[in-house]
Write a protein that holds these residues in place. Sequence first.
Motif, PDB file in Angstrom:
ATOM      1  N   GLU A  33       0.847  -1.206   0.000  1.00  0.00           N
ATOM      2  CA  GLU A  33       0.000   0.000   0.000  1.00  0.00           C
ATOM      3  C   GLU A  33       0.874   1.244   0.000  1.00  0.00           C
ATOM      4  O   GLU A  33       0.609   2.198  -0.735  1.00  0.00           O
ATOM      5  CB  GLU A  33      -0.931   0.008   1.218  1.00  0.00           C
ATOM      6  CG  GLU A  33      -2.077  -0.964   1.125  1.00  0.00           C
ATOM      7  CD  GLU A  33      -3.114  -0.546   0.090  1.00  0.00           C
ATOM      8  OE1 GLU A  33      -3.251   0.656  -0.219  1.00  0.00           O
ATOM      9  OE2 GLU A  33      -3.801  -1.449  -0.424  1.00  0.00           O
ATOM     10  N   GLY A  36       2.671   1.580  -3.371  1.00  0.00           N
ATOM     11  CA  GLY A  36       1.699   2.000  -4.381  1.00  0.00           C
ATOM     12  C   GLY A  36       1.312   3.461  -4.225  1.00  0.00           C
ATOM     13  O   GLY A  36       1.163   4.187  -5.217  1.00  0.00           O
ATOM     14  N   ALA A  37       1.161   3.917  -2.993  1.00  0.00           N
ATOM     15  CA  ALA A  37       0.797   5.321  -2.763  1.00  0.00           C
ATOM     16  C   ALA A  37       1.930   6.252  -3.192  1.00  0.00           C
ATOM     17  O   ALA A  37       1.686   7.328  -3.742  1.00  0.00           O
ATOM     18  CB  ALA A  37       0.437   5.538  -1.297  1.00  0.00           C
ATOM     19  N   ASP A  39       4.021   5.565  -5.586  1.00  0.00           N
ATOM     20  CA  ASP A  39       3.957   5.525  -7.050  1.00  0.00           C
ATOM     21  C   ASP A  39       2.855   6.451  -7.566  1.00  0.00           C
ATOM     22  O   ASP A  39       3.049   7.180  -8.543  1.00  0.00           O
ATOM     23  CB  ASP A  39       3.732   4.087  -7.513  1.00  0.00           C
ATOM     24  CG  ASP A  39       3.788   3.928  -9.020  1.00  0.00           C
ATOM     25  OD1 ASP A  39       4.601   4.608  -9.675  1.00  0.00           O
ATOM     26  OD2 ASP A  39       3.020   3.101  -9.550  1.00  0.00           O
ATOM     27  N   GLU A  40       1.695   6.456  -6.913  1.00  0.00           N
ATOM     28  CA  GLU A  40       0.607   7.355  -7.318  1.00  0.00           C
ATOM     29  C   GLU A  40       1.017   8.818  -7.148  1.00  0.00           C
ATOM     30  O   GLU A  40       0.721   9.658  -8.006  1.00  0.00           O
ATOM     31  CB  GLU A  40      -0.651   7.068  -6.501  1.00  0.00           C
ATOM     32  CG  GLU A  40      -1.326   5.762  -6.878  1.00  0.00           C
ATOM     33  CD  GLU A  40      -2.510   5.433  -5.974  1.00  0.00           C
ATOM     34  OE1 GLU A  40      -3.030   6.349  -5.295  1.00  0.00           O
ATOM     35  OE2 GLU A  40      -2.907   4.251  -5.955  1.00  0.00           O
ATOM     36  N   SER A  43       3.255   9.726  -9.945  1.00  0.00           N
ATOM     37  CA  SER A  43       2.485   9.929 -11.178  1.00  0.00           C
ATOM     38  C   SER A  43       1.778  11.276 -11.171  1.00  0.00           C
ATOM     39  O   SER A  43       1.713  11.959 -12.208  1.00  0.00           O
ATOM     40  CB  SER A  43       1.471   8.801 -11.354  1.00  0.00           C
ATOM     41  OG  SER A  43       2.137   7.564 -11.510  1.00  0.00           O
ATOM     42  N   ALA A  44       1.259  11.691 -10.017  1.00  0.00           N
ATOM     43  CA  ALA A  44       0.615  13.007  -9.911  1.00  0.00           C
ATOM     44  C   ALA A  44       1.635  14.118 -10.153  1.00  0.00           C
ATOM     45  O   ALA A  44       1.330  15.120 -10.810  1.00  0.00           O
ATOM     46  CB  ALA A  44      -0.051  13.163  -8.547  1.00  0.00           C
ATOM     47  N   ALA A 138      -1.801  13.720  -2.936  1.00  0.00           N
ATOM     48  CA  ALA A 138      -1.349  12.331  -3.136  1.00  0.00           C
ATOM     49  C   ALA A 138      -0.161  12.022  -2.228  1.00  0.00           C
ATOM     50  O   ALA A 138      -0.063  10.916  -1.677  1.00  0.00           O
ATOM     51  CB  ALA A 138      -0.990  12.106  -4.601  1.00  0.00           C
ATOM     52  N   ARG A 141      -1.384  11.296   1.216  1.00  0.00           N
ATOM     53  CA  ARG A 141      -1.898   9.927   1.317  1.00  0.00           C
ATOM     54  C   ARG A 141      -0.750   8.947   1.430  1.00  0.00           C
ATOM     55  O   ARG A 141      -0.783   8.009   2.228  1.00  0.00           O
ATOM     56  CB  ARG A 141      -2.784   9.583   0.124  1.00  0.00           C
ATOM     57  CG  ARG A 141      -3.489   8.239   0.292  1.00  0.00           C
ATOM     58  CD  ARG A 141      -4.554   8.013  -0.766  1.00  0.00           C
ATOM     59  NE  ARG A 141      -4.104   7.208  -1.861  1.00  0.00           N
ATOM     60  CZ  ARG A 141      -3.781   5.915  -1.775  1.00  0.00           C
ATOM     61  NH1 ARG A 141      -3.832   5.298  -0.623  1.00  0.00           N
ATOM     62  NH2 ARG A 141      -3.412   5.246  -2.831  1.00  0.00           N
TER      63      ARG A 141
END
Length: 193
Positions: A33, A36-37, A39-40, A43-44, A138, A141
């Motif tokens: 998690e 992945g966060a 990585d998000e 990406s943002a 992001a 998070r």
Amino acid sequence: MVKLNKIYTRTGDDGTTGLVDGSRCAKHAARMEAIGAVDEANSAIGLAVVAPMAEPHRALLLRVQNDLFDLGADLATPAACADEDFAPSDMVLRIVPGQTAAIEQAIDGFTAALAPLTSFILPGGTEAAARVHVARAAVRRAERTMTALAAQAPVNPAALGYINRLSDLLFVMARALNGNGAGDILWTPGANR
């Protein structure tokens, strides 16, 4: 050096993924998690990079994107792979305090030119600022998922400091992209009651 000859391996079809030390963990585990966060968030930031902005801002965001890959590698390397103090080595990539210090220096540079805040601000303004605000959310998070992981397993303290400072950087950068705060949209408490 990373070398990817094949994108799919089928090894994750059982719901697990490989970590740097060769162990496997569930794709829904707190560690994944957090990865992945991050990585998000990266990406943002990538979406923000393509918005119209001055080159120094773009260069800083690109540097941050590289740091976030380092952060992902750090999170993908359980503490058992490293010294107790999370020291980096030739085999283990870790976020180091110098990466956070560079962000703090950038924050200080932006802050010196910003108009003082008289209210909380709404995410928005210029396209670039709005995208940086999305990236900031992001990153927040990602920080929450990293602290959740840290409640279960050791996490590099420098990594936690880095992600916390990164959201601060993105906040002041968004204000800088709004004409050093002149284009900020101020929150008016209870305006629509």
